[in-house]
Scaffold this active site. Structure first.
Site, PDB file in Angstrom:
ATOM      1  N   HIS A 144     118.310  45.875  73.523  1.00 33.03           N
ATOM      2  CA  HIS A 144     118.361  47.250  74.006  1.00 33.03           C
ATOM      3  C   HIS A 144     117.120  47.553  74.833  1.00 33.03           C
ATOM      4  CE1 HIS A 144     121.411  48.550  70.725  1.00 33.03           C
ATOM      5  NE2 HIS A 144     121.996  48.114  71.809  1.00 33.03           N
ATOM      6  N   HIS A 183     121.719  41.148  67.847  1.00 31.92           N
ATOM      7  CA  HIS A 183     122.294  42.045  66.840  1.00 31.92           C
ATOM      8  C   HIS A 183     123.418  41.390  66.045  1.00 31.92           C
ATOM      9  CE1 HIS A 183     120.836  44.833  70.104  1.00 31.92           C
ATOM     10  NE2 HIS A 183     120.184  45.274  69.061  1.00 31.92           N
ATOM     11  N   HIS A 205     125.944  51.348  65.690  1.00 25.32           N
ATOM     12  CA  HIS A 205     125.013  50.303  66.142  1.00 25.32           C
ATOM     13  C   HIS A 205     125.708  48.946  66.071  1.00 25.32           C
ATOM     14  CE1 HIS A 205     121.501  47.665  66.305  1.00 25.32           C
ATOM     15  NE2 HIS A 205     120.861  48.678  66.848  1.00 25.32           N
ATOM     16  N   GLU A 213     124.677  46.004  65.371  1.00 27.54           N
ATOM     17  CA  GLU A 213     124.349  45.209  64.182  1.00 27.54           C
ATOM     18  C   GLU A 213     125.186  45.662  62.993  1.00 27.54           C
ATOM     19  OE1 GLU A 213     120.943  44.791  60.829  1.00 27.54           O
ATOM     20  OE2 GLU A 213     120.193  45.080  62.868  1.00 27.54           O
ATOM     21  N   THR A 221     118.823  46.117  59.626  1.00 28.40           N
ATOM     22  CA  THR A 221     117.449  45.610  59.669  1.00 28.40           C
ATOM     23  C   THR A 221     116.467  46.583  60.304  1.00 28.40           C
ATOM     24  OG1 THR A 221     117.828  44.483  61.786  1.00 28.40           O
ATOM     25  CG2 THR A 221     118.182  43.199  59.773  1.00 28.40           C
ATOM     26  N   CYS A 250     114.066  44.697  58.126  1.00 28.02           N
ATOM     27  CA  CYS A 250     113.161  43.647  58.609  1.00 28.02           C
ATOM     28  C   CYS A 250     111.713  44.002  58.282  1.00 28.02           C
ATOM     29  CB  CYS A 250     113.354  43.485  60.113  1.00 28.02           C
ATOM     30  SG  CYS A 250     112.192  42.359  60.903  1.00 28.02           S
ATOM     31  N   SER A 309     117.193  51.808  72.167  1.00 25.12           N
ATOM     32  CA  SER A 309     116.826  50.894  71.086  1.00 25.12           C
ATOM     33  C   SER A 309     116.702  51.647  69.766  1.00 25.12           C
ATOM     34  CB  SER A 309     115.498  50.206  71.399  1.00 25.12           C
ATOM     35  OG  SER A 309     114.927  49.650  70.237  1.00 25.12           O
ATOM     36  N   ASN A 313     115.086  50.652  67.128  1.00 27.72           N
ATOM     37  CA  ASN A 313     113.686  50.584  66.708  1.00 27.72           C
ATOM     38  C   ASN A 313     112.862  51.666  67.380  1.00 27.72           C
ATOM     39  OD1 ASN A 313     113.406  48.469  64.825  1.00 27.72           O
ATOM     40  ND2 ASN A 313     113.609  46.942  66.426  1.00 27.72           N
TER      41      ASN A 313
END
Length: 268
Positions: free
Chosen positions: A23, A56, A106, A108, A150, A180, A208, A210
């Site tokens: 991303h 992902h 998402h 993932e 994660t 993570c 993203s 994150n």
């Protein structure tokens, strides 16, 4: 995954990627310019095509389709995500109802939930607990397992786990924090830093997970927080000395964000 994709492009004239490799628009555009072709489904590809699976991960049936169409896969799924897929399959064997705490849309989460069997659900926020209860009541499972995306917010994960424990106190509950470790560390550092500065700039892709989580976390501690993807996004006048927390949303921690970094005057 970005570094490996770059090397693959050196050897393959035609290579596809199922969704965005990461991303980060600048990175994606650079790889596209080098020849990477982004697709959303394997169904339209010719048999024998070459396809990269992004960090992902993908839903379980993608591997089945690839096998039928004799598609060569370059599986660059993050090892942490792969471990969650393996854990999920083991939990299914052990007859757990699986709750995946994650952002529902998402990639993932979409991939991971496909490894969780039919007795499973994605829980994104506290408002979804009632739906969880309805689905658990509809099956005969007596055990609940809780796992996470994660890149999910650590604080929100712990909050939801506590809510689930109270709601289902008559069930056996197994909690596995699969966030993570790098994500946890970045969130911890961001929280600590945001409490002691006048402004925060989170550098990363705007789409993203994150980056968004770090922004949300920082905003609770430092109201003067912005996301910076490129220099064009820098529309604030920072005249005083501030601490800046850089977040690189590439798996190797380097990559194209250095383009932004080298053009910023930093002070601390």
């Amino acid at each position: 995954s970005v570094t490996k994709t770059d090397k693959i492009l050196d050897d393959c004239k035609v290579i596809y990627c199922l969704g965005e490799i990461v991303h980060n628009k600048q990175v994606v555009d650079k790889l596209k310019n080098k020849g990477l072709i982004q697709i959303e489904s394997l169904n339209d590809l010719e048999d024998g095509s070459r396809v990269i699976i992004r960090a992902h991960g993908v839903p379980k049936d993608v591997y089945e389709v690839a096998d039928k169409k004799h598609i060569e896969l370059f599986d660059l799924t993050c090892p942490n995500v792969l471990r969650i897929h393996e854990k999920a399959e083991k939990l299914v064997e052990d007859e757990y109802f699986i709750i995946l705490i994650a952002q529902k849309d998402h990639p993932e989460a979409i991939g991971t939930i496909s490894f969780c069997g039919k007795d499973s659900i994605i829980l994104e926020n506290i408002d979804g607990i009632e739906e969880v209860r309805r689905k658990i009541k509809a099956c005969d499972k007596k055990k609940i397992a809780i796992i996470s995306q994660t890149t999910y917010s650590v604080a929100k994960f712990l909050e939801l786990v506590e809510g689930l424990k109270k709601e289902f106190n008559d069930y056996e509950i197994k909690v596995d924090n699969t966030i993570c470790s790098a994500t946890e560390l970045r969130q911890k550092e961001t929280s600590q830093l945001a409490e002691n500065v006048d402004a925060m700039i989170i550098i990363g892709g705007k789409n993203s997970s994150n980056t968004k989580k770090l922004y949300e976390l920082s905003k609770t501690k430092c109201k003067n927080t912005i996301i910076l993807e490129t220099l064009n996004d820098l529309d604030v006048d920072i005249t005083n000395s501030v601490y800046i927390k850089f977040y690189y949303d590439l798996l190797d921690g380097k990559g194209e964000q250095s383009i932004v970094k080298t053009n910023l005057a930093l002070s601390n």
